[in-house]
Design an enzyme around this catalytic site. Structure first.
Site, mmCIF file in Angstrom:
data_model
loop_
_atom_site.group_PDB
_atom_site.id
_atom_site.type_symbol
_atom_site.label_atom_id
_atom_site.label_comp_id
_atom_site.label_asym_id
_atom_site.label_seq_id
_atom_site.Cartn_x
_atom_site.Cartn_y
_atom_site.Cartn_z
ATOM 1 N N THR A 140 0.829 -1.208 0.000
ATOM 2 C CA THR A 140 0.000 0.000 0.000
ATOM 3 C C THR A 140 0.861 1.254 0.000
ATOM 4 O O THR A 140 0.629 2.183 -0.787
ATOM 5 C CB THR A 140 -0.947 -0.010 1.215
ATOM 6 O OG1 THR A 140 -1.792 -1.165 1.112
ATOM 7 C CG2 THR A 140 -1.791 1.246 1.276
ATOM 8 N N GLN A 145 1.399 -9.208 -6.483
ATOM 9 C CA GLN A 145 0.975 -10.597 -6.637
ATOM 10 C C GLN A 145 1.981 -11.454 -7.407
ATOM 11 O O GLN A 145 1.821 -12.669 -7.476
ATOM 12 C CB GLN A 145 -0.396 -10.666 -7.346
ATOM 13 C CG GLN A 145 -1.556 -10.232 -6.473
ATOM 14 C CD GLN A 145 -1.835 -11.215 -5.329
ATOM 15 O OE1 GLN A 145 -1.583 -12.403 -5.423
ATOM 16 N NE2 GLN A 145 -2.367 -10.692 -4.233
ATOM 17 N N HIS A 161 4.574 -9.822 2.778
ATOM 18 C CA HIS A 161 3.648 -10.840 3.304
ATOM 19 C C HIS A 161 2.893 -11.591 2.217
ATOM 20 O O HIS A 161 2.118 -12.494 2.504
ATOM 21 C CB HIS A 161 2.678 -10.222 4.324
ATOM 22 C CG HIS A 161 1.562 -9.417 3.740
ATOM 23 N ND1 HIS A 161 0.300 -9.920 3.558
ATOM 24 C CD2 HIS A 161 1.509 -8.130 3.306
ATOM 25 C CE1 HIS A 161 -0.493 -8.985 3.050
ATOM 26 N NE2 HIS A 161 0.223 -7.885 2.884
ATOM 27 N N CYS A 192 -10.222 -6.940 0.928
ATOM 28 C CA CYS A 192 -10.577 -5.565 1.256
ATOM 29 C C CYS A 192 -12.049 -5.290 1.001
ATOM 30 O O CYS A 192 -12.610 -4.350 1.540
ATOM 31 C CB CYS A 192 -9.753 -4.599 0.422
ATOM 32 S SG CYS A 192 -8.050 -5.091 0.316
HETATM 33 C C1 PLP Z 1 -2.074 -7.148 -1.086
HETATM 34 C C2 PLP Z 1 -1.971 -6.222 -2.228
HETATM 35 C C3 PLP Z 1 -1.613 -4.878 -2.039
HETATM 36 C C4 PLP Z 1 -1.424 -4.280 -0.671
HETATM 37 O O1 PLP Z 1 -0.219 -4.711 -0.069
HETATM 38 P P1 PLP Z 1 -0.038 -4.539 1.516
HETATM 39 O O2 PLP Z 1 1.383 -4.959 1.751
HETATM 40 O O3 PLP Z 1 -1.023 -5.460 2.156
HETATM 41 O O4 PLP Z 1 -0.260 -3.119 1.838
HETATM 42 C C5 PLP Z 1 -1.487 -4.078 -3.152
HETATM 43 N N1 PLP Z 1 -1.688 -4.563 -4.389
HETATM 44 C C6 PLP Z 1 -2.019 -5.842 -4.615
HETATM 45 C C7 PLP Z 1 -2.206 -6.331 -6.010
HETATM 46 C C8 PLP Z 1 -2.172 -6.718 -3.547
HETATM 47 O O5 PLP Z 1 -2.525 -7.985 -3.775
#
Ligand code: PLP
Length: 387
Positions: A72, A179, A201, A325
């Site tokens: 994010t 991803q 993560h 989300c």
């Molecule tokens: C999970 C995700 C995010 C957000 O990442 P965080 O580390 O949880 O803030 C942004 N873009 C995509 C495509 C995601 O799958």
């Protein structure tokens, strides 16, 4: 009860080897990497080693890596940082209708401050057309942001081709690769990108750590103001344990990638073949081939995704509908609407994402129980009765 986790796209468990690598940096090597003393310098060395390894993994240079608090922040940094640094040159940004909220929300924020944003649509597989991006470019365009692979439907986008277009026009190009990093090969030169976001993560590292790649020469404003960490580009004391964990996670992904991709693709394709053969009226979402090795997404007509999830959870299976989300809101996923599904069908989607600890047994257990759940829910569904 046995638990089966099929939601790796939402987050992954930390690999035990990652946690082990992090541990010393909470205790004997806890120093502030900006400090002159031994404790500080040990932490600094670990961070610079991690930077070098991550850069080499992405085909980048160490000074092009900025550590952040996750996907994010990296996305907000890229969008707002480029907008504020290049705002004199133009006020137009191009992105797509299937991005993660961590892209669309900063774009909307900028729209409220005088920027113009074009949200380019996708085809029924969720693919963005490079020529649509090209057509959207104006002489005010300063940034294009297209995700590498979609977190809900798994479609992998033609990033390299789009990057050729933006490079020709001298426009900064960002990709949200949260991803894909750690899951499929990602090289910033092959992809022709100037900025790239990743998050620990999502590939067996800890939560709350990530990175933004920024190609040398790309004009970007700092996002967090404060100390002069990260060469003045991102303030705040480094998350040393997190960065060390991210480093170890990358190393493990690098070693295992080939084998993991092969195994996950086989199980993915088993699900893609078996689910429609066992349940009538289900449709695969996303591209049949050009998709993440671990992603399966189906619309199951006449039932609601939430009911499927609750029933699966009672049997020990963790899955998802849309993205984590949006799972607390009643609006159907903007991604499923963007590929042309009706509101009704978009509500009945099931996402299964596989990972390092998924067993063939788990997939068989799911295949054994999902048809019964679908049949039971359809019996109770007013939509099904009217059929
Ligand atoms: C999970 C995700 C995010 C957000 O990442 P965080 O580390 O949880 O803030 C942004 N873009 C995509 C495509 C995601 O799958």
């Amino acid at each position: 009860m046995r638990r089966i986790y099929l939601d790796y796209a939402a987050t992954t468990p930390c690999d035990p080897l990652v946690l082990k690598a992090m541990e010393p940096y909470f205790f004997e090597k806890f120093g502030n990497p900006s400090s002159i003393h031994t404790e500080g310098q040990e932490a600094k060395r670990a961070i610079e080693d991690a930077r070098e390894r991550l850069a080499s993994f992405l085909g980048a240079k160490p000074e092009e890596i900025i550590f952040t608090s996750g996907g994010t922040e990296s996305n907000n940094f890229a969008i707002e940082g480029v907008a504020y640094a290049q705002g004199k040159k133009g006020n137009h940004i191009i992105t797509t209708s299937i991005e993660h909220h961590a892209i669309t929300e900063p774009c909307k924020f900028l729209e409220r401050r005088g920027f113009k944003v074009t949200y380019v649509g996708v085809d029924k597989y969720g693919l963005v057309s490079p020529s649509d991006i090209k057509k959207a470019i104006t002489d005010k365009t300063i940034l294009v942001s297209v995700m590498h692979a979609n977190n809900e439907i798994g479609t992998i986008e033609p990033i390299a081709e789009i990057g050729k277009i933006t490079r020709d026009k001298g426009i900064s190009f960002h990709t949200d690769a949260v991803q894909t990093v750690g899951h499929i090969p990602v090289n910033v030169d092959d992809l022709n990108v100037d900025l790239l976001s990743l998050s620990g993560h999502k590939f067996y590292g800890p939560k709350g750590v990530g990175a933004l790649y920024v190609r040398r020469g790309t004009r970007i404003e700092r996002f967090l103001h404060g100390g002069d960490q990260e060469k003045g580009r991102r303030a705040s004391t480094h998350n040393t344990p997190g960065i060390v964990g991210l480093d170890k996670a990358i190393e493990l992904c690098q070693d295992k990638m080939e084998e993991e991709v092969k195994f996950q693709m086989r199980l993915r394709d088993k699900l893609i073949k078996e689910i429609p053969s066992r349940i009538p009226d289900v449709y695969l979402n996303g591209h049949p081939q050009q998709r993440l090795p671990n992603n399966v997404n189906f619309s199951i007509k006449y039932i609601e995704g939430e009911s499927i999830l609750l029933n699966l959870d009672m049997l020990g299976i963790a899955a998802s509908t849309g993205s984590a989300c949006t799972s607390t809101s009643l609006e159907p996923s903007h991604v499923l609407l963007a590929i042309g599904l009706s509101h009704e069908i978009a509500h009945g989607s099931l996402r299964l994402t596989l990972g390092r600890w998924t067993k063939e047994d788990d997939i068989d257990y799911l295949l054994e129980h999902l048809p019964g759940i679908a049949a039971k829910l359809r019996q109770m569904s007013p939509l099904y009765e009217k059929k």
